[in-house]
Scaffold this active site. Sequence first.
Site, PDB file in Angstrom:
ATOM      1  N   VAL A   1      -0.991   4.400   0.509  1.00  0.00           N
ATOM      2  CA  VAL A   1      -2.128   5.296   0.727  1.00  0.00           C
ATOM      3  C   VAL A   1      -1.657   6.720   0.992  1.00  0.00           C
ATOM      4  O   VAL A   1      -2.254   7.683   0.523  1.00  0.00           O
ATOM      5  CB  VAL A   1      -3.011   4.770   1.881  1.00  0.00           C
ATOM      6  CG1 VAL A   1      -4.095   5.787   2.232  1.00  0.00           C
ATOM      7  CG2 VAL A   1      -3.632   3.432   1.486  1.00  0.00           C
TER       8      VAL A   1
ATOM      9  N   ILE B   1       6.850  -4.556  13.588  1.00  0.00           N
ATOM     10  CA  ILE B   1       7.444  -3.630  12.635  1.00  0.00           C
ATOM     11  C   ILE B   1       6.373  -2.898  11.817  1.00  0.00           C
ATOM     12  O   ILE B   1       5.261  -3.405  11.646  1.00  0.00           O
ATOM     13  CB  ILE B   1       8.393  -4.358  11.657  1.00  0.00           C
ATOM     14  CG1 ILE B   1       7.655  -5.445  10.896  1.00  0.00           C
ATOM     15  CG2 ILE B   1       9.590  -4.917  12.380  1.00  0.00           C
ATOM     16  CD1 ILE B   1       8.421  -6.116   9.769  1.00  0.00           C
ATOM     17  N   ASN B   2       6.762  -1.713  11.327  1.00  0.00           N
ATOM     18  CA  ASN B   2       5.983  -1.069  10.289  1.00  0.00           C
ATOM     19  C   ASN B   2       6.262  -1.826   8.982  1.00  0.00           C
ATOM     20  O   ASN B   2       7.004  -2.805   8.972  1.00  0.00           O
ATOM     21  CB  ASN B   2       6.389   0.407  10.178  1.00  0.00           C
ATOM     22  CG  ASN B   2       5.269   1.281   9.658  1.00  0.00           C
ATOM     23  OD1 ASN B   2       4.399   0.820   8.920  1.00  0.00           O
ATOM     24  ND2 ASN B   2       5.279   2.552  10.037  1.00  0.00           N
TER      25      ASN B   2
ATOM     26  N   LYS C   1       6.330   3.586  16.883  1.00  0.00           N
ATOM     27  CA  LYS C   1       6.280   2.513  15.891  1.00  0.00           C
ATOM     28  C   LYS C   1       7.536   2.556  15.028  1.00  0.00           C
ATOM     29  O   LYS C   1       7.812   3.566  14.368  1.00  0.00           O
ATOM     30  CB  LYS C   1       5.032   2.644  15.021  1.00  0.00           C
ATOM     31  CG  LYS C   1       4.768   1.448  14.115  1.00  0.00           C
ATOM     32  CD  LYS C   1       3.404   1.575  13.461  1.00  0.00           C
ATOM     33  CE  LYS C   1       3.023   0.313  12.710  1.00  0.00           C
ATOM     34  NZ  LYS C   1       1.665   0.437  12.113  1.00  0.00           N
TER      35      LYS C   1
ATOM     36  N   GLY D   1       1.479  -8.265   5.789  1.00  0.00           N
ATOM     37  CA  GLY D   1       0.891  -9.587   5.644  1.00  0.00           C
ATOM     38  C   GLY D   1       1.862 -10.695   6.005  1.00  0.00           C
ATOM     39  O   GLY D   1       2.984 -10.442   6.476  1.00  0.00           O
TER      40      GLY D   1
ATOM     41  N   ASN E   1       0.827  -1.197   0.000  1.00  0.00           N
ATOM     42  CA  ASN E   1       0.000   0.000   0.000  1.00  0.00           C
ATOM     43  C   ASN E   1       0.864   1.251   0.000  1.00  0.00           C
ATOM     44  O   ASN E   1       1.961   1.269   0.563  1.00  0.00           O
ATOM     45  CB  ASN E   1      -0.953   0.007   1.201  1.00  0.00           C
ATOM     46  CG  ASN E   1      -0.399   0.761   2.392  1.00  0.00           C
ATOM     47  OD1 ASN E   1      -0.527   1.984   2.475  1.00  0.00           O
ATOM     48  ND2 ASN E   1       0.240   0.030   3.316  1.00  0.00           N
TER      49      ASN E   1
ATOM     50  N   GLY F   1       2.327  -9.586  10.007  1.00  0.00           N
ATOM     51  CA  GLY F   1       1.914 -10.881   9.475  1.00  0.00           C
ATOM     52  C   GLY F   1       1.157 -11.774  10.437  1.00  0.00           C
ATOM     53  O   GLY F   1       0.991 -12.964  10.155  1.00  0.00           O
TER      54      GLY F   1
ATOM     55  N   CYS G   1       7.821   8.514   8.637  1.00  0.00           N
ATOM     56  CA  CYS G   1       7.471   9.629   7.761  1.00  0.00           C
ATOM     57  C   CYS G   1       8.724  10.384   7.316  1.00  0.00           C
ATOM     58  O   CYS G   1       9.710  10.452   8.046  1.00  0.00           O
ATOM     59  CB  CYS G   1       6.548  10.605   8.496  1.00  0.00           C
ATOM     60  SG  CYS G   1       5.015   9.856   9.054  1.00  0.00           S
TER      61      CYS G   1
END
Length: 296
Positions: free
Chosen positions: A66, A186-187, A160, A212, A64, A239, A125
């Site tokens: 987003v 983890i991110n 995070k 995942g 992703n 995951g 970020c």
Amino acid sequence: MNIGNLQLKNPVMTASGTFGYGLEYADFVDLADIGGIIVKGTTLNPREGNPYPRMAETAQGMLNCVGLQNKGVDHFCTHIYPMIKDVDTAMIVNVSGSSPEDYAECAARIGELPGIPAIELNISCPNVKQGGMAFGTSPEGAASVVRAVREAYDKTLIVKLSPNVTSITDIALAVQDAGADAVSLINTLMGMAIDAERRKLVLSIGTGGLSGPAVKPVALRMVYQVAHAVSIPVIGLGGISSATDAVEFLLAGASAVQIGTANFIDPSVSVKVARGIDDYLNRHGFARVQDIVGLL
């Protein structure tokens, strides 16, 4: 169980960006049965996010990009908070920013809301003042954000961590020293998808975050390493889609877990995992979750 001063009914939370504001899932699962809900990322100012397409399925998960689409912290405080403040579980806000000052101001405004007991800082970020390198990829950058937020925010502060680093333990130690109450990891890992027939990139900006089942072995390794390096609680994610997955993270040293991508497959997976952890404890003769944390 506790994460800092944050009290959780059970060790299973939903990960930011995968469970909306929680209300979207209320028809599918009793929100009060979840240990905690980390709502989608919130920034100081509204963000449009990235152009479409910004999601792609992979063989063992999804990508992703987003781009932290949200209407900003003022909209959250005025319109979203009144709807979620009475949900009977720990409601935690994920905070993002482009400078330490942005993070701190956003956190301060959320800190004024009595129904939000904790925030989770997304330090993956880009730092707009230093050429776009993510805050979370250097100990100095990560610590600068945590220090700024710690001065402005006095509730439970979870940080995070990004896996896209050389040494995640160095980052974890830096944010611990800067005032973090806990770390979550983890991110997402950075990945890419290509459409061979059209000979084009699938995602609009080329790369995206991989989540995942595919990332679980990496996440387990990093949780294990960080849990042995820091003295603050570790929250494991990456995951997790079953109680067995969650127990593995607990054994590796996580005090709690988050479930992300699996929510898209089964909206009630977090409750099923929490019940499965209880079953594991009963079958193996453990009285409480804390008895298996780091038992590996």
